[in-house]
Design an enzyme around this catalytic site. Structure first.
Site, PDB file in Angstrom:
ATOM      1  N   ASP A   1      -1.961  -7.058  -4.719  1.00  0.00           N
ATOM      2  CA  ASP A   1      -2.980  -6.958  -3.688  1.00  0.00           C
ATOM      3  C   ASP A   1      -2.395  -7.445  -2.358  1.00  0.00           C
ATOM      4  O   ASP A   1      -1.973  -8.607  -2.250  1.00  0.00           O
ATOM      5  CB  ASP A   1      -4.183  -7.826  -4.105  1.00  0.00           C
ATOM      6  CG  ASP A   1      -5.371  -7.634  -3.189  1.00  0.00           C
ATOM      7  OD1 ASP A   1      -5.174  -7.188  -2.033  1.00  0.00           O
ATOM      8  OD2 ASP A   1      -6.496  -7.926  -3.623  1.00  0.00           O
TER       9      ASP A   1
ATOM     10  N   ASP B   1       1.443  -1.684  -4.483  1.00  0.00           N
ATOM     11  CA  ASP B   1       0.135  -1.052  -4.310  1.00  0.00           C
ATOM     12  C   ASP B   1      -0.810  -1.731  -5.289  1.00  0.00           C
ATOM     13  O   ASP B   1      -0.388  -2.203  -6.344  1.00  0.00           O
ATOM     14  CB  ASP B   1       0.223   0.448  -4.611  1.00  0.00           C
ATOM     15  CG  ASP B   1      -0.948   1.218  -4.022  1.00  0.00           C
ATOM     16  OD1 ASP B   1      -0.781   1.849  -2.964  1.00  0.00           O
ATOM     17  OD2 ASP B   1      -2.048   1.166  -4.614  1.00  0.00           O
TER      18      ASP B   1
ATOM     19  N   GLY C   1       4.210   6.807  -2.370  1.00  0.00           N
ATOM     20  CA  GLY C   1       5.618   6.496  -2.096  1.00  0.00           C
ATOM     21  C   GLY C   1       6.265   7.367  -1.035  1.00  0.00           C
ATOM     22  O   GLY C   1       7.493   7.339  -0.894  1.00  0.00           O
ATOM     23  N   GLY C   2       5.477   8.115  -0.287  1.00  0.00           N
ATOM     24  CA  GLY C   2       6.041   8.994   0.752  1.00  0.00           C
ATOM     25  C   GLY C   2       6.879   8.213   1.751  1.00  0.00           C
ATOM     26  O   GLY C   2       7.995   8.618   2.096  1.00  0.00           O
ATOM     27  N   LYS C   3       6.345   7.070   2.200  1.00  0.00           N
ATOM     28  CA  LYS C   3       7.060   6.320   3.239  1.00  0.00           C
ATOM     29  C   LYS C   3       8.143   5.437   2.614  1.00  0.00           C
ATOM     30  O   LYS C   3       9.196   5.232   3.218  1.00  0.00           O
ATOM     31  CB  LYS C   3       6.067   5.505   4.077  1.00  0.00           C
ATOM     32  CG  LYS C   3       5.050   6.430   4.744  1.00  0.00           C
ATOM     33  CD  LYS C   3       4.075   5.746   5.637  1.00  0.00           C
ATOM     34  CE  LYS C   3       3.033   6.723   6.176  1.00  0.00           C
ATOM     35  NZ  LYS C   3       1.978   7.079   5.218  1.00  0.00           N
TER      36      LYS C   3
ATOM     37  N   CYS D   1       0.856  -1.202   0.000  1.00  0.00           N
ATOM     38  CA  CYS D   1       0.000   0.000   0.000  1.00  0.00           C
ATOM     39  C   CYS D   1       0.887   1.246   0.000  1.00  0.00           C
ATOM     40  O   CYS D   1       0.783   2.108   0.868  1.00  0.00           O
ATOM     41  CB  CYS D   1      -0.917   0.023   1.212  1.00  0.00           C
ATOM     42  SG  CYS D   1      -1.753  -1.531   1.536  1.00  0.00           S
TER      43      CYS D   1
ATOM     44  N   ASP E   1       0.777   0.229   5.483  1.00  0.00           N
ATOM     45  CA  ASP E   1       0.048   1.504   5.546  1.00  0.00           C
ATOM     46  C   ASP E   1      -1.330   1.226   4.944  1.00  0.00           C
ATOM     47  O   ASP E   1      -1.631   1.614   3.820  1.00  0.00           O
ATOM     48  CB  ASP E   1       0.814   2.562   4.746  1.00  0.00           C
ATOM     49  CG  ASP E   1       0.303   3.956   5.020  1.00  0.00           C
ATOM     50  OD1 ASP E   1      -0.571   4.111   5.895  1.00  0.00           O
ATOM     51  OD2 ASP E   1       0.766   4.898   4.357  1.00  0.00           O
TER      52      ASP E   1
ATOM     53  N   CYS F   1      -4.145   6.268   8.438  1.00  0.00           N
ATOM     54  CA  CYS F   1      -4.433   7.695   8.650  1.00  0.00           C
ATOM     55  C   CYS F   1      -5.891   7.820   9.086  1.00  0.00           C
ATOM     56  O   CYS F   1      -6.633   8.637   8.571  1.00  0.00           O
ATOM     57  CB  CYS F   1      -4.106   8.530   7.422  1.00  0.00           C
ATOM     58  SG  CYS F   1      -4.877   7.978   5.914  1.00  0.00           S
TER      59      CYS F   1
HETATM   60  C1  LIG Z   1      -2.792   5.536   2.779  1.00  0.00           C
HETATM   61  S1  LIG Z   1      -2.485   5.200   1.124  1.00  0.00           S
HETATM   62  C2  LIG Z   1      -0.798   4.853   1.178  1.00  0.00           C
HETATM   63  C3  LIG Z   1       0.115   6.040   1.335  1.00  0.00           C
HETATM   64  C4  LIG Z   1       1.577   5.657   1.153  1.00  0.00           C
HETATM   65  N1  LIG Z   1       1.985   4.601   2.028  1.00  0.00           N
HETATM   66  C5  LIG Z   1       2.522   6.832   1.353  1.00  0.00           C
HETATM   67  O1  LIG Z   1       3.081   6.988   2.425  1.00  0.00           O
HETATM   68  O2  LIG Z   1       2.723   7.598   0.407  1.00  0.00           O
HETATM   69  C6  LIG Z   1      -3.177   3.616   0.973  1.00  0.00           C
HETATM   70  C7  LIG Z   1      -2.881   2.917  -0.336  1.00  0.00           C
HETATM   71  O3  LIG Z   1      -3.402   1.601  -0.240  1.00  0.00           O
HETATM   72  C8  LIG Z   1      -3.669   1.135  -1.550  1.00  0.00           C
HETATM   73  N2  LIG Z   1      -4.492  -0.080  -1.426  1.00  0.00           N
HETATM   74  C9  LIG Z   1      -5.803  -0.182  -1.161  1.00  0.00           C
HETATM   75  N3  LIG Z   1      -6.166  -1.472  -1.082  1.00  0.00           N
HETATM   76  C10 LIG Z   1      -5.055  -2.213  -1.294  1.00  0.00           C
HETATM   77  C11 LIG Z   1      -4.782  -3.607  -1.348  1.00  0.00           C
HETATM   78  N4  LIG Z   1      -5.727  -4.507  -1.142  1.00  0.00           N
HETATM   79  N5  LIG Z   1      -3.517  -4.000  -1.619  1.00  0.00           N
HETATM   80  C12 LIG Z   1      -2.528  -3.099  -1.834  1.00  0.00           C
HETATM   81  N6  LIG Z   1      -2.732  -1.775  -1.801  1.00  0.00           N
HETATM   82  C13 LIG Z   1      -3.976  -1.318  -1.523  1.00  0.00           C
HETATM   83  C14 LIG Z   1      -4.322   2.334  -2.190  1.00  0.00           C
HETATM   84  O4  LIG Z   1      -4.245   2.264  -3.592  1.00  0.00           O
HETATM   85  C15 LIG Z   1      -3.510   3.485  -1.585  1.00  0.00           C
HETATM   86  O5  LIG Z   1      -2.505   3.892  -2.473  1.00  0.00           O
END
Ligand SMILES: C[S@@+](CC[C@H](N)C(=O)[O-])C[C@H]1O[C@@H](n2cnc3c(N)ncnc32)[C@H](O)[C@@H]1O
Length: 503
Positions: A351, A325, A306-308, A302, A383, A436
């Site tokens: 996923d 992601d 890409g911030g983290k 997730c 995340d 978050c």
């Molecule tokens: C809170 S954001 C992530 C922010 C990111 N970690 C950052 O720091 O920049 C949550 C992310 O989870 C992804 N997501 C949602 N369901 C998912 C899944 N089942 N598997 C992988 N990624 C998923 C979304 O596309 C989204 O980009």
């Protein structure tokens, strides 16, 4: 979606190139009739609008508001999709403002309107909300706010509806103080969310949190220390006369009190900094805080945008990083960020609920190691997808798009991701569960359910670390992990729970 057409009549300045009169006339007649089809507004009696109206910031903001409230679409995506760059500041202020203050603006609109608009005129309601917002919250001259919105209504619906809007906005100007005072009591949250926060957060903290939630969010930067020292970056800001505040305990976290476009901040192209909320910056610090491995295998599921991921690589540049992601489109931002910062990661669209389908193979691609056991990962960052209730100040549409059923559905996904990921963590490895969100159902309640299911997980206490870095009013006591809430010039609402595998 209807697309704005881009034809313009060009002025001919060179006499030798002036077109023959008949041709010029025909061309003019054609461009004057330039319309944009607005199929989605048919139900509001608007099938097409002149191109000039379509590009009017108030029309665009009304269209965005309609898409959020009626079609349940994302505010940010629509702002980026519809608005032309030159109008982005004004139009997004209108759209974000109306969505942020919606209950208060609706309350006032109901006081002003003798009767509600009929469905076929209902688009005028959004324009009225914009007018009320401008009068309450923007510095623009009040008469301009009335005039421009009335004119737009006249062009869309004719004199009748425009007269209603005019009467409402003028009444608002006459009774402004009284109506504002009355409307101050209106909650800006949906009832279910207000109740959940009320139950969870002590009153004094809740009041502070609400104030921050309704204000424009602060702009936090994280200095990429593998590219530049914090001191040198601050010198660059000072040279450009950009005001900043350095966080007292997280030295690479820099607050810019005046919002700027990132490209206007020195060192963007060179990758000297990333835009990242203060509390979001804690994730990578927590996950790596006692790390002794030079080349740990890190999985950041997730990860978009890409911030983290980039922060982790800034802290441990030699790390073997798998960043995934589910959303391929959002992954483009990860590639862009990695490229800008000149960092390396294996980026995979995958996923997080089914790591068995991609994690072992991805590990092999990264390490050429075929002899691994199932336990591969030294540091796991989850995340997880969540309601975003901690970032409402950045995405106020969350208040109107999420429902209690979404929270229930998300909490099941969150538990599934945690359970599945756990299997791939090495004994002694660490996993950071983060969101978050400010809701217990997505945070400590997920962790508690997980802890009941496994017998090889231990929660690593974070209290001391958090107290050393973050001011007390942002910290909420919860049964497992740490809950942070948003404060005016502080970070967003985040949850962290650090787990280690004991056997
Ligand atoms: C809170 S954001 C992530 C922010 C990111 N970690 C950052 O720091 O920049 C949550 C992310 O989870 C992804 N997501 C949602 N369901 C998912 C899944 N089942 N598997 C992988 N990624 C998923 C979304 O596309 C989204 O980009």
């Amino acid at each position: 979606m209807a697309k704005a057409l881009n034809l313009k009549i060009k002025k001919q300045t060179n006499p030798s190139k002036v077109r023959k009169p008949q041709f010029a006339k025909a061309h003019l007649a054609k461009t004057q009739d330039l319309y944009v089809k607005t199929e989605e507004l048919k139900v509001f009696g608007i099938e097409k609008v002149k191109e000039q109206i379509y590009s009017n910031p108030r029309f665009q903001a009304s269209l965005i508001i309609k898409r959020v409230l009626e079609d349940k679409n994302s505010l940010t995506i629509n702002v980026n999709e519809i608005v032309t760059p030159k109008d982005i500041g004004f139009t997004s202020e209108l759209a974000y403002g109306v969505i942020r203050y919606l209950p208060q603006l609706n309350f006032i609109a109901n006081k002003l309107l003798a009767k509600s608009f009929k469905k076929e005129n209902y688009f005028a309601q959004f324009i009225l909300l914009i007018g009320i917002y401008q009068i309450l919250y923007m510095r623009e001259a009040h008469h301009a706010a009335v005039y421009e919105n009335v004119e737009l209504c006249k062009k869309l619906y004719g004199k009748g509806v425009a007269t209603v809007i005019n009467a409402c906005l003028r009444k608002l100007l006459r009774e402004l103080d009284e109506l504002v005072a009355l409307s101050k009591e209106v909650s800006l949250l949906p009832k279910w969310l207000q109740n959940q926060f009320n139950e969870r957060i002590p009153q004094a903290q809740f009041t502070q949190m609400l104030e921050a939630m309704n204000a424009n969010p602060p702009l936090w930067l994280r200095v990429n220390q593998s590219k530049i020292t914090v001191e040198s970056f601050l010198q660059l800001l000072a040279q450009e006369q950009i005001d900043y505040l350095q966080h007292p305990h997280i030295k690479q976290a820099i607050l810019l009190p005046k919002a700027l476009n990132v490209t206007e901040i020195p060192g963007f192209k060179q990758g000297y900094f990333s835009v990242q909320d203060l509390h979001a910056q804690l994730a990578s610090l927590i996950l790596t805080k006692d790390n002794t491995l030079k080349t740990p295998l890190i999985v950041d599921t997730c990860c978009s945008p890409g911030g983290k991921t980039t922060h982790l690589l800034d802290l441990i540049p030699q790390a073997k990083m798998i960043a995934t992601d589910i959303d391929k489109t959002r992954l483009k931002r990860v590639y862009e960020n990695l490229e800008r910062l000149e960092q390396q990661a294996l980026v995979v669209a995958a996923d997080a609920r089914t790591p068995e389908k991609w994690l072992p193979q991805t590990f092999e691609r990264l390490t050429k190691d075929k002899s691994h056991s199932n336990e591969l990962v030294d540091l796991f960052l989850l995340d997880i997808p969540c309601s975003g209730s901690g970032v409402i100040r950045r995405h106020p549409d969350i208040k109107w798009l999420r429902t209690p059923a979404d929270i229930e559905r998300l909490s099941q996904i969150q538990l599934e991701i945690l359970e599945k990921s756990w299997k791939y963590l090495k004994t002694g490895g660490k996993l950071l569960y983060t969101s978050c969100s400010i809701l217990g159902q997505e945070n400590e309640q997920v962790v508690e359910k997980f802890l009941q299911k496994v017998n090889n997980a231990k929660v690593i206490p974070l209290d001391t670390f958090i107290q050393e870095h973050i001011e007390t009013q942002s910290i909420l006591k919860v049964s497992q992990g740490v809950q942070l809430i948003n404060t005016l010039n502080g970070g967003d609402g985040f949850y962290y729970c650090l787990l280690t595998k004991t056997a």
